[in-house]
Design an enzyme around this catalytic site. Structure first.
Site, short mmCIF file in Angstrom:
data_model
loop_
_atom_site.label_atom_id
_atom_site.label_comp_id
_atom_site.label_asym_id
_atom_site.label_seq_id
_atom_site.Cartn_x
_atom_site.Cartn_y
_atom_site.Cartn_z
N ASP A 1 0.73 -1.34 -0.12
CA ASP A 1 0.21 -0.12 -0.13
C ASP A 1 0.68 1.05 -0.11
O ASP A 1 0.54 2.34 -0.73
CB ASP A 1 -0.65 0.12 0.85
CG ASP A 1 -0.63 0.07 2.25
OD1 ASP A 1 0.41 0.03 2.36
OD2 ASP A 1 -1.34 0.05 3.45
N GLY B 1 -3.41 -4.64 18.89
CA GLY B 1 -2.21 -4.83 18.30
C GLY B 1 -1.78 -6.63 18.05
O GLY B 1 -0.58 -6.76 17.35
N ALA B 2 -2.75 -7.24 17.11
CA ALA B 2 -3.05 -8.53 16.51
C ALA B 2 -2.56 -8.08 15.12
O ALA B 2 -2.80 -9.44 14.70
CB ALA B 2 -4.58 -9.28 16.89
N GLY B 3 -2.12 -7.76 14.08
CA GLY B 3 -2.81 -6.80 13.02
C GLY B 3 -3.89 -6.74 12.34
O GLY B 3 -4.23 -6.87 10.94
N LEU B 4 -5.03 -6.54 13.19
CA LEU B 4 -5.86 -6.44 12.39
C LEU B 4 -6.46 -5.29 12.52
O LEU B 4 -7.77 -4.83 12.58
CB LEU B 4 -7.56 -7.58 13.05
CG LEU B 4 -6.64 -9.03 13.18
CD1 LEU B 4 -7.59 -9.94 14.15
CD2 LEU B 4 -6.60 -9.69 12.30
N SER B 5 -5.99 -4.28 12.86
CA SER B 5 -6.02 -2.73 12.22
C SER B 5 -7.01 -1.36 13.92
O SER B 5 -7.90 -1.47 13.14
CB SER B 5 -6.99 -2.83 10.90
OG SER B 5 -5.47 -2.40 10.39
N SER C 1 -5.84 0.48 15.45
CA SER C 1 -5.50 1.49 15.50
C SER C 1 -6.29 1.93 14.36
O SER C 1 -6.99 2.74 14.51
CB SER C 1 -3.93 1.33 14.75
OG SER C 1 -3.73 0.94 13.97
N ASP D 1 -5.58 -0.32 5.70
CA ASP D 1 -6.01 -0.36 7.00
C ASP D 1 -7.11 0.38 7.60
O ASP D 1 -8.20 0.29 7.60
CB ASP D 1 -5.51 -0.43 8.48
CG ASP D 1 -4.32 -1.50 8.61
OD1 ASP D 1 -4.04 -2.25 7.69
OD2 ASP D 1 -3.48 -0.58 9.22
P1 ADP Z 1 -3.28 -3.34 15.71
O1 ADP Z 1 -4.04 -1.86 14.75
O2 ADP Z 1 -2.62 -4.70 14.91
O3 ADP Z 1 -4.18 -3.50 16.54
P2 ADP Z 1 -1.36 -1.11 16.20
O4 ADP Z 1 -0.23 -1.17 16.92
O5 ADP Z 1 -1.43 -0.11 15.54
O6 ADP Z 1 -1.52 -2.62 16.01
O7 ADP Z 1 -2.14 -0.38 17.37
C1 ADP Z 1 -2.96 -1.05 18.49
C2 ADP Z 1 -2.95 0.37 19.40
O8 ADP Z 1 -4.14 1.04 18.70
C3 ADP Z 1 -3.22 0.05 21.23
O9 ADP Z 1 -2.10 0.35 21.55
C4 ADP Z 1 -4.48 1.40 21.31
O10 ADP Z 1 -3.05 2.69 21.48
C5 ADP Z 1 -4.93 1.55 19.90
N1 ADP Z 1 -6.40 1.29 19.89
C6 ADP Z 1 -6.91 0.25 19.85
N2 ADP Z 1 -8.33 0.01 19.93
C7 ADP Z 1 -8.19 0.25 21.15
C8 ADP Z 1 -9.47 0.97 21.46
N3 ADP Z 1 -11.13 -0.16 21.73
N4 ADP Z 1 -9.70 1.82 22.82
C9 ADP Z 1 -7.98 2.58 22.83
N5 ADP Z 1 -7.16 2.53 22.24
C10 ADP Z 1 -7.49 2.11 20.96
MG MG Z 2 -2.29 -0.79 13.36
#
Ligand code: ADP
Ligand code: MG
Length: 395
Positions: free
Chosen positions: A39, A126-130, A132, A176
């Site tokens: 991407d 933080g599982a790679g399922l987005s 964030s 994402d």
């Molecule tokens: P992924 O996008 O693969 O889950 P990332 O490291 O990119 O992993 O993003 C994870 C981050 O997004 C978390 O550490 C947190 O800061 C933020 N985040 C995700 N879900 C939530 C939530 N429900 N509430 C607050 N922050 C969240």
């Molecule tokens: Mg992410």
């Protein structure tokens, strides 16, 4: 705080003194079926939004404060942010994603008012399922609904990406945010990350996506990401010296890369070559997988998915032992057509394409097989594809 719509509204009432939210928004996670690390080279990807999601309940305030409560840990966590004082932090605390989204909306010229927001999720973090991108697009959707700001998926995906790149300070492409925004139930999404065009690709009902979260969370992704980009940039520079029309690796082909191999700096020739070789070959696969799904040629679909994993492991070098192990076990488990890591890599999740009739047994057998050789701290689950970010309730 659970992600059920009623529950998130209850969570909101508990957090903010009893009044009801004005809007409830859901923002799905995503799996990427093929086309990883393409991407940010303006290439193609084939993700799908899934039925695990972040939910947000929000109400407007009369001042310029954002009060946010989230269930990132077992206990809800609060934060208060002043809209006028937001500036990039370069940190990735959970509220930086919220603040970054508000900041990026303002930078894009939108006028925001203060809001109370409660966030819950059933999406592994933080599982790679987005998660964030789900939180970014969810916050953007909620703030736009409250502020009566017109919603356009591609523009808002750009805003959300900016929050992550420029406020939080983490490099990523737009896959994402676009997948979370543009999801269509029953479909994967063929994304063109240059034009931001989205073509839904029907997923036959006899095929099921199984998510395999290894439970491994590693923080080296950011520096490794920069190193991969640097390798690609050296190869791109060499190609552009001979073919100036090539804008990004998306425009290059394997013969051009081969032709400039000798031009690459000997100190990092091998790495630069392999990084670019991954991008150039991986960039062909989303369209090929879309065609295989269309033709219901699952053997070909599986071959493509397995080849993508091998390329990410051997050429881009963003896999890890746990992802290699879980995908190898998946391929040996009954019902599986193919398996690959999904997303950025270095941990997180893999994905398998599995015959629907075998998918529940597959998930159980795979968990048991993985566990037998070392504990599985993550989870294996079947998922359905889902629609993109949406407003569930609006008062
Ligand atoms: P992924 O996008 O693969 O889950 P990332 O490291 O990119 O992993 O993003 C994870 C981050 O997004 C978390 O550490 C947190 O800061 C933020 N985040 C995700 N879900 C939530 C939530 N429900 N509430 C607050 N922050 C969240
Ligand atoms: Mg992410």
């Amino acid at each position: 705080m659970s992600a059920a719509p009623g529950r998130i509204a209850d969570g909101f009432r508990n957090a903010f003194g009893g009044h009801a939210p004005a809007v409830v928004v859901r923002a799905p996670g995503r799996v990427n079926l093929i086309g990883d690390h393409t991407d940010y080279h303006e290439g193609f990807a084939l993700p799908a939004a899934i039925d695990r999601e972040v939910q947000l309940a929000a109400a407007p305030r009369t001042d310029q404060i954002l009060r946010v409560v989230s269930s990132v840990s077992d206990e809800p966590v609060n934060v208060e942010l002043e809209l006028g004082a937001l500036a990039p932090t370069g940190r990735n605390r959970w509220h930086d994603y919220v603040a970054g989204t508000a900041w990026a909306l303002a930078e894009a010229g939108h006028e925001l008012g203060g809001a109370d927001i409660a966030i819950g999720t059933d999406l592994p973090i933080g599982a790679g399922l987005s998660s964030s991108a789900a939180i970014e697009m969810g916050v953007a959707r909620a703030l736009c609904a409250l502020g009566r700001i017109a919603w356009d998926t591609a523009s808002m995906a750009r805003v959300a990406r900016r929050a992550e790149n420029d406020y939080v300070g983490l490099g990523c492409g737009i896959m994402d945010q676009l997948a979370v925004g543009a999801g269509v139930a029953g479909h994967a999404l063929l994304l063109d990350c240059r034009s931001l065009a989205v073509e839904p690709v029907a997923l036959p009902s006899d095929l099921t996506i199984v998510v395999m979260d290894t439970g491994v969370r590693r923080s080296l992704a950011a520096t490794e990401y920069d190193a991969r980009r640097a390798g690609c940039d050296s190869a791109l520079d060499a190609i552009r010296r001979r073919w100036p029309d090539v804008r990004t690796l998306r425009d290059a082909d394997a013969s051009q890369l081969e032709a400039v191999r000798g031009d690459l700096d000997p100190a990092d020739r091998d790495a630069a070559y392999r990084r670019a070789a991954h991008v150039i070959t991986e960039n062909l696969r989303p369209t090929q997988l879309a065609a295989a799904l269309d033709a219901r040629d699952y053997a070909e679909a599986g071959r493509l998915v397995d080849a993508s994993h091998a390329s990410l492991r051997d050429l881009y070098e963003v896999s890890c032992p746990e992802l290699d192990r879980i995908t190898a076990l998946a391929r040996r488990t009954s019902g599986c057509y193919g398996a690959r890591m999904t997303g950025g890599g270095f941990g997180g999740s893999a994905v398998a394409l599995v015959a629907s009739e075998a998918s529940e047994a597959f998930a159980e057998d795979l968990s048991a097989a993985y566990d037998a050789a070392g504990p599985l701290t993550g989870s294996v689950f079947t998922c359905h594809t889902a629609g993109g970010v949406s407003v569930l309730e609006s008062g």
